[in-house]
Design an enzyme around this catalytic site. Structure first.
Site, PDB file in Angstrom:
ATOM      1  N   TYR A  26      -6.746  52.227 -11.752  1.00 53.79           N
ATOM      2  CA  TYR A  26      -5.078  51.982 -11.962  1.00 53.79           C
ATOM      3  C   TYR A  26      -4.490  53.117 -12.805  1.00 53.79           C
ATOM      4  CZ  TYR A  26      -0.777  49.538 -12.491  1.00 53.79           C
ATOM      5  OH  TYR A  26       0.592  48.784 -12.041  1.00 53.79           O
ATOM      6  N   PHE A  48      20.772  63.289   6.436  1.00 52.20           N
ATOM      7  CA  PHE A  48      19.451  62.676   7.055  1.00 52.20           C
ATOM      8  C   PHE A  48      19.463  61.024   6.775  1.00 52.20           C
ATOM      9  CE2 PHE A  48      15.108  60.830   7.197  1.00 52.20           C
ATOM     10  CZ  PHE A  48      14.955  61.033   8.630  1.00 52.20           C
ATOM     11  N   THR A  49      19.122  60.245   7.707  1.00 54.93           N
ATOM     12  CA  THR A  49      19.502  58.868   7.790  1.00 54.93           C
ATOM     13  C   THR A  49      19.049  58.066   6.298  1.00 54.93           C
ATOM     14  OG1 THR A  49      17.225  58.638   8.608  1.00 54.93           O
ATOM     15  CG2 THR A  49      19.158  58.584  10.075  1.00 54.93           C
ATOM     16  N   ASP A  64      15.259  68.688   0.017  1.00 52.29           N
ATOM     17  CA  ASP A  64      14.310  67.773   0.803  1.00 52.29           C
ATOM     18  C   ASP A  64      13.296  68.881   1.411  1.00 52.29           C
ATOM     19  OD1 ASP A  64      13.237  66.411   2.619  1.00 52.29           O
ATOM     20  OD2 ASP A  64      14.956  65.391   3.334  1.00 52.29           O
ATOM     21  N   LYS A  77       4.837  64.609   6.704  1.00 53.41           N
ATOM     22  CA  LYS A  77       5.212  65.623   7.642  1.00 53.41           C
ATOM     23  C   LYS A  77       4.349  66.900   7.548  1.00 53.41           C
ATOM     24  CE  LYS A  77       8.909  62.940   7.892  1.00 53.41           C
ATOM     25  NZ  LYS A  77       9.199  61.888   6.997  1.00 53.41           N
ATOM     26  N   ARG A 106      18.461  60.504  18.350  1.00 55.14           N
ATOM     27  CA  ARG A 106      19.122  60.777  17.191  1.00 55.14           C
ATOM     28  C   ARG A 106      20.685  61.256  17.591  1.00 55.14           C
ATOM     29  NH1 ARG A 106      15.515  60.443  12.733  1.00 55.14           N
ATOM     30  NH2 ARG A 106      16.654  58.613  13.067  1.00 55.14           N
ATOM     31  N   PHE A 152      18.936  51.837  13.938  1.00 52.30           N
ATOM     32  CA  PHE A 152      18.339  52.489  15.054  1.00 52.30           C
ATOM     33  C   PHE A 152      16.788  52.096  15.056  1.00 52.30           C
ATOM     34  CE2 PHE A 152      15.939  55.676  12.277  1.00 52.30           C
ATOM     35  CZ  PHE A 152      16.608  55.598  11.114  1.00 52.30           C
TER      36      PHE A 152
HETATM   37  O1  PLI Z   1      10.012  58.507   6.075  1.00 53.34           O
HETATM   38  P1  PLI Z   1       9.784  58.763   4.614  1.00 53.34           P
HETATM   39  O2  PLI Z   1      10.541  57.882   3.745  1.00 53.34           O
HETATM   40  O3  PLI Z   1       8.740  59.452   4.193  1.00 53.34           O
HETATM   41  O4  PLI Z   1      10.795  60.342   4.577  1.00 53.34           O
HETATM   42  C1  PLI Z   1      12.136  60.030   4.713  1.00 53.34           C
HETATM   43  C2  PLI Z   1      12.592  61.502   5.099  1.00 53.34           C
HETATM   44  C3  PLI Z   1      13.361  62.210   4.419  1.00 53.34           C
HETATM   45  N1  PLI Z   1      13.787  63.364   4.771  1.00 53.34           N
HETATM   46  C4  PLI Z   1      13.537  64.033   6.118  1.00 53.34           C
HETATM   47  C5  PLI Z   1      14.279  65.385   6.289  1.00 53.34           C
HETATM   48  C6  PLI Z   1      13.018  63.430   6.878  1.00 53.34           C
HETATM   49  O5  PLI Z   1      12.487  63.709   7.925  1.00 53.34           O
HETATM   50  C7  PLI Z   1      12.403  61.918   6.251  1.00 53.34           C
HETATM   51  C8  PLI Z   1      11.660  60.817   7.358  1.00 53.34           C
HETATM   52  N2  PLI Z   1      11.696  61.251   8.622  1.00 53.34           N
HETATM   53  C9  PLI Z   1      11.208  60.467   9.729  1.00 53.34           C
HETATM   54  C10 PLI Z   1      10.562  59.267   9.512  1.00 53.34           C
HETATM   55  C11 PLI Z   1      11.372  61.270  10.878  1.00 53.34           C
HETATM   56  O6  PLI Z   1      10.863  60.650  12.039  1.00 53.34           O
HETATM   57  O7  PLI Z   1      12.068  62.280  11.064  1.00 53.34           O
END
Ligand code: PLI
Length: 460
Positions: free
Chosen positions: A75, A127-128, A218, A261, A385, A451
């Site tokens: 933990y 970003f969303t 970011d 990513k 998008r 979305f």
């Molecule tokens: O999906 P998260 O919570 O791990 O990360 C959010 C996020 C933050 N910044 C940027 C630039 C992103 O691209 C992002 C998540 N992007 C997704 C899920 C995408 O499909 O692009």
């Protein structure tokens, strides 16, 4: 010496495969209709090639899988946390680490700490999830990306750059005290995966320093941005991706990261900081929202896979092949005459739906329509998008973004060149019958990040 043309090839071989399901047109028609013409609501089993996102969809290496077996599931104080902390320090150059379950977990904590009601957060395109957390914390996002970024056909090599004049105007209008930080993204997602240059970042650093404003990065796709700097920015052609990544980060005060990513894992993220006071608060807050500060919502094995994934992500051969595959697909689409965002970005191809379907007005959702049509044609899943992703302002009005795009996001190390050919052929098919395609109306709209769950019906 570099030769003029240097083909890329995957710097790995395939050890295990996942079988795909091929579907028929009638099966896809039924699946799409049941999903309310929203590709997020399709079952993955009904998808042939899945380009919904590059998030959490990468293939892990045998090293990463071996790392999963080395998970220390204590933990508190898991050895995998300390390994991750060391990698974040060494590779990214940030001093303090707070792990989170994914990127938005880090955004939530950071926004709650730094933003007060009435604050302004300038950034190089929204970003969303990032903007939503800024708004939920009481702030207002202001777009300060260069105008070129809003024009799909403008081939400026660094469309992720900040327009420093726009930033200066905001500072003059609101005062630096109301600007807690500049929200700077590398490989700007909503602009089509477009990079920011190091020159622009250095200038941004100088301006913000003068006014005592932080730069928060970011860094979700920082290695892909570094690739474009290496390819396009004078003085960086002989620097490694690793060196460029470190230099980018050195002009910022902290970062939010979705490790799903660049960092080649299926789950994970973090907040990285150089400022002890902000770190202290974040380390305290993470226990409320994510988990203890040495796991932040992740298993030990997840942190180990992330540490190894970060190391693999800054390998020059990896990035060359990763972006090379995206460019291969984009060039195929251009050959077919299909309108896409240029220059081709780092993580996917973005179709210009306004140009593809000029007869469909933006309030009939051309990009949402086009994503549905591509799925119906071939079972390739993509994502909108455009106006749906942009959502509504605090006063309830729709945002109408200039860019109305369909994103073909390429997972890392997952699909082959032959898949890219099939995808491009399907888009060419849809392009051939574009004049017959009709728009849609939204019949269900959730309050946040619509979305993901909105539903649509085809107009007759
Ligand atoms: O999906 P998260 O919570 O791990 O990360 C959010 C996020 C933050 N910044 C940027 C630039 C992103 O691209 C992002 C998540 N992007 C997704 C899920 C995408 O499909 O692009």
């Amino acid at each position: 010496m570099k030769t003029l043309k240097q083909s890329w090839a995957e710097p790995y071989k395939i050890k295990m495969v996942e079988l795909l399901k091929m579907t028929t047109q009638s099966h896809r028609r039924k699946a799409m209709s049941e999903a309310g013409f929203n590709t997020f609501l399709l079952k993955s089993e009904d998808v042939y090639i899945d380009l919904l996102t590059d998030s959490g969809t990468s293939a892990m290496s045998d090293h990463q899988w071996a790392g999963m077996m080395m998970g220390d599931e204590a933990y508190a104080g898991s050895r995998n946390f300390y390994h991750l902390e060391e990698v974040v320090k060494n590779i990214y150059g940030y001093k303090y680490l707070v792990p989170t379950h994914q990127g938005r977990g880090a955004e939530n904590i950071l926004s709650k700490i730094l933003i007060k009601k009435g604050d302004i957060i300038p950034g190089n395109m929204y970003f969303t999830t990032t903007r939503l957390h800024q708004e939920l914390a009481g702030g207002k996002f202001e777009d300060i990306i260069i105008d070129e970024a809003h024009d799909p056909e403008n081939e400026f090599p660094f469309k992720g750059n900040v327009d420093l004049e726009k930033l200066e105007k905001l500072i003059k209008k609101y005062g630096a005290k109301r600007i807690p930080y500049v929200s700077m993204a590398t490989s700007v997602n909503m602009a089509g995966g477009q990079p920011i240059s190091l020159k622009n970042l250095k200038d941004l650093r100088a301006l913000t320093k003068k006014h005592g404003i932080r730069v928060i990065h970011d860094m979700t796709r920082v290695a892909e941005n570094a690739h474009f700097i290496q390819q396009r920015e004078k003085g960086y052609e002989h620097k490694s991706i690793r060196e460029i990544v470190k230099e980018i980060n050195s002009y910022t005060d902290g970062a939010t990261m979705s490790a799903k990513k660049d960092a080649l894992v299926n789950i994970g993220g973090f907040l990285a900081l150089n400022d002890w006071d902000v770190f202290e608060e974040a380390r305290n807050m993470v226990v409320v929202y994510e988990g203890l500060h040495t796991y932040g919502g992740l298993a030990g094995r997840d942190m180990e896979a992330m540490a190894i994934g970060i190391l693999e992500s800054v390998n020059d051969n990896h990035i060359h092949a990763r972006v090379g595959q995206v460019i291969y697909l984009g060039e195929k689409m251009i050959e077919y005459g299909v309108p896409i965002v240029k220059p081709i970005g780092g993580h996917g191809i973005f179709l210009d739906a306004k140009k593809f379907l000029p007869h469909i007005p933006q309030d009939q959702f051309p990009a949402q329509t086009l994503a549905a049509e591509v799925y119906l044609d071939s079972g390739v899943r993509t994502m909108e998008r455009g106006v749906v992703s942009a959502g509504r302002k605090a006063n309830g009005e729709n945002y109408y973004p200039k860019l109305e795009l369909v994103r073909f996001t390429i997972p890392r190390r997952v699909y082959t060149q032959a898949h890219m050919d099939v995808i491009a052929e399907s888009v060419a098919n849809v392009y051939g019958r574009r004049n017959k395609i009709k728009g849609m109306k939204m019949v269900y709209e959730p309050k946040y990040l619509r979305f993901f769950q909105a539903r649509f019906e085809k107009l007759k």
